[in-house]
Design an enzyme around this catalytic site. Sequence first.
Site, short mmCIF file in Angstrom:
data_model
loop_
_atom_site.label_atom_id
_atom_site.label_comp_id
_atom_site.label_asym_id
_atom_site.label_seq_id
_atom_site.Cartn_x
_atom_site.Cartn_y
_atom_site.Cartn_z
N SER A 1 0.82 -1.22 0.00
CA SER A 1 0.00 0.00 0.00
C SER A 1 0.85 1.26 0.00
CB SER A 1 -0.93 0.00 1.22
OG SER A 1 -1.91 -1.00 1.10
N ASP B 1 -8.85 -4.96 2.29
CA ASP B 1 -7.52 -5.56 2.19
C ASP B 1 -7.27 -6.55 3.33
OD1 ASP B 1 -4.73 -5.62 1.06
OD2 ASP B 1 -4.26 -4.88 3.06
ZN LIG Z 1 -2.49 -5.60 2.34
#
Ligand SMILES: [Zn+2]
Length: 446
Positions: free
Chosen positions: A107, A308
């Site tokens: 990220s 996520d």
């Molecule tokens: Zn992740």
Amino acid sequence: MATTTTTTSTRRRRRWLPICLATALVGGGTALVPAVAAAGGSDPAHPGHGHARSVIFVNGDGMAAAHREAGRLDQVGLDGQLAMDLLPVTGLQTTDPRDPEATVTDSAAAASAWSTGVKTYNGAISVDVAGHPLPTIGAQAREAGKATGLVTTAQVTDATPAAFFSNTTDRGLQDQIARQYLERSRPQVVLGGGEDWWRPAGDEGVFPPRAGDPADPEVSRSTQGDLVAEAQQLGYDYVSDAAGLRAADGDHLLGLFANEEMFQMRPEGQGDEYAPVVPLADMTRKALDVLSDDRDGFFLLVEEEGVDEMSHDNNGTRMLQAMRALDDAVQVARDYVAAHPDTLLVVTGDHECGGLTIEDVDPADESGPGGTLGGAPAGAGGTVSGEDGPFAVAGGNGGTFALDWTTTSHTGAPTVVTAEGPGSRDLVGFYPNTHVHEVLAAALLG
Ligand SMILES: [Zn+2]
């Protein structure tokens, strides 16, 4: 300063290319994009182009096409569309970092590409591959006189918001990132989790350490002193619950609603939880209330981290909950854009997570253990990850689907970009994630 020059020249060189590309692909047919036509107030001859007074940028962390389709089936069924899928402009982006050890991004590198237009290594927070800091969209928007803010169900200092509002060679230095928020980028609205990084050890603040989980005690750990107190001295209203958030009426707002993420990840078998004390949609609405007071416009980052994290755990049920929360927040943003058509709204994901796909429920085609559908054990022809389901297709037709995971990590699958408002037409096409930066910068700062 060499890095600044590179960024500036890249922006200048590329500004006209996507406009030509978008025009060629869409054919200038405004009938194809009526919502953009309605929104493109600054350039009626080319709806979807032009400058935006404000930008709302929404990241479904870990969200790619299969997550969006699973969310659609779960929430609105075969004939429905999510709020995020109703945006009239669509593109695809590739997300690879520039990392000597990785082809798949994290990220930090992905958000750095959005924020700065420069590819970098995993773990980098808006620094280049040599570690040099780069101008961030968050800081540049403030220098341009606009209000800025961030809203997330992760720690407010986690990689995505950090890359929009700070620079550091290591995403783990979250207390230093918090200090940069206060001393340098100064976003007016900071809402999410991560109190632990704002309070020193021994000052546990509102959220005490979690008892009974020595592997993940969630203790305060700021090495930068009491940053909540410093924020208050700088004029931030500090809140820690939903009632406080509703009551706050200042023009600078710091809300910390959990020690770490605003949901709970647990060791396998002990059950994840997704129940933020303040829904993402409510945080988004409050942020828009505060930021829209600035006549020069604003930049707002909105992030749902649960997509996520639940995909890392291959937990389809909780991932779908996070998708619902995300789309509720997108609807809040769409309502704002409908009333303020000089706003560019972008909804996308920084990378794929889980290697997710959608399948019919078929007991003869189960790829592994770990999911609720079982399957062959790992090491005996099965994969590490598993298969979840069956899930009901919304709409009452009795249909079901299964979610099949191929990894507990990120993947390199491209992610979907949808958008509306001034500048959105430049997001048509297939491009690297750095192109998103060019569009944001041109619309907001150009
Ligand atoms: Zn992740």
